[in-house]
Design an enzyme around this catalytic site. Structure first.
Site: not given
Ligand code: URA
Length: 211
Positions: A103, A107, A202, A205
Site C-alpha cells: 500500500r 494514497t 499490521d 508485522d
Molecule cells: N493491513 C493490515 O495488516 N492490517 C490492517 O488492519 C489493514 C491492512
C-alpha cells in the site's frame, strides 16, 4: 462477488487470540496456519474435481480427484505468505504463484512490486490469500490480474475484512466473473489510516516482526 463468512466457534476463538496485542509472533503464525486450514475447507467446497478409478484391495471403484489443471494458490506478499502452508497442506497438488502488492501509505492505493504468475491462467481456478481485506485495493488489483490472464473463477481467502473493503470488491468486480471471498470475520470499520478496527494490527508485522 459472493461473500462467505466462515462462522464457527473454533474460528471465533482463534481470531480472538490473534487480535490480542500480547500474542507474540510464534503463536500468531501458528494460529494463522490453523485458521487457514479451517477456512480452506470452506473455500475449497467448489474446487474442481473429476471422476477416477481406484483399485481397493477388494475391487475397482469410482473415486474423485482434483481436476487438471491444478488450482493455483497466490499469496499476496508479504502477509499472504503466512497463509500459504495452511492452503498447500489441504491441496498439495496446487501450484503456487506470487504477487507482491503494497500500500502507498498516503494514497492507500496498491502498488505491484513482484509478480511470479503463469502468463496464461485460462481455465484455472485461483485462490488468492491475504489475511486483511482492508480498503480492498490490493485484492481488487490481484483479482483483475488473474482475470486478465484468463482465470475463470477466483476465491479470495482472508482472515478479517472491513465492510468498506467488501463493498469495494463487490463494486469493482460486480457479476463480471465468478469471484468469492471467504473470511473468518467481518469487522466494524476502517480507521482514517486504513487499518481494520477492531482488527489485529499490521498482519505482516505481527507474523514476521517489523522489517
Ligand atoms: N493491513 C493490515 O495488516 N492490517 C490492517 O488492519 C489493514 C491492512
Amino acid at each position: 462477488m459472493q461473500l462467505h463468512v466462515a462462522d464457527h466457534p473454533l474460528i471465533r476463538h482463534k481470531v480472538t487470540v490473534l487480535r490480542d496485542k500480547e500474542t507474540k509472533s510464534p503463536t500468531f503464525r501458528l494460529l494463522v496456519d490453523e485458521l487457514v486450514t479451517l477456512l480452506a475447507y470452506e473455500a475449497t467446497r467448489q474446487v474442481r474435481v473429476e471422476e477416477c478409478e481406484v483399485e481397493t484391495p477388494l475391487t475397482v471403484t469410482t473415486g474423485t480427484k482434483i481436476a487438471d489443471p491444478a488450482p493455483l494458490i497466490v499469496p499476496i506478499l508479504r502477509a499472504g505468505l503466512g497463509m500459504l502452508d495452511g492452503m498447500t497442506r489441504l491441496i498439495p497438488s496446487a501450484e503456487v504463484g506470487f504477487l507482491g502488492l503494497k500500500r502507498d501509505e498516503e494514497t492507500l492505493e496498491a502498488i505491484t512490486y513482484a509478480n511470479r504468475l503463469p502468463d496464461d491462467l485460462t481455465g484455472r481456478q485461483v485462490f488468492l490469500i491475504d489475511p486483511m481485506l482492508a480498503t480492498g485495493g490490493s485484492l481488487v488489483m490481484a483479482i483483475e490480474y488473474v482475470l486478465q490472464r484468463g482465470a475463470t473463477d477466483v476465491t479470495c481467502v482472508c482472515l478479517l475484512a472491513a465492510p468498506e473493503g467488501i463493498d469495494h470488491v463487490r463494486e469493482a468486480i460486480g457479476d463480471r466473473a465468478d469471484v468469492s471471498v471467504v473470511v473468518a470475520q467481518v469487522d466494524e470499520k476502517l480507521n482514517e489510516v486504513g487499518y481494520i478496527v477492531p482488527g489485529l494490527g499490521d498482519a505482516g508485522d505481527r507474523l514476521y516482526g517489523i522489517v
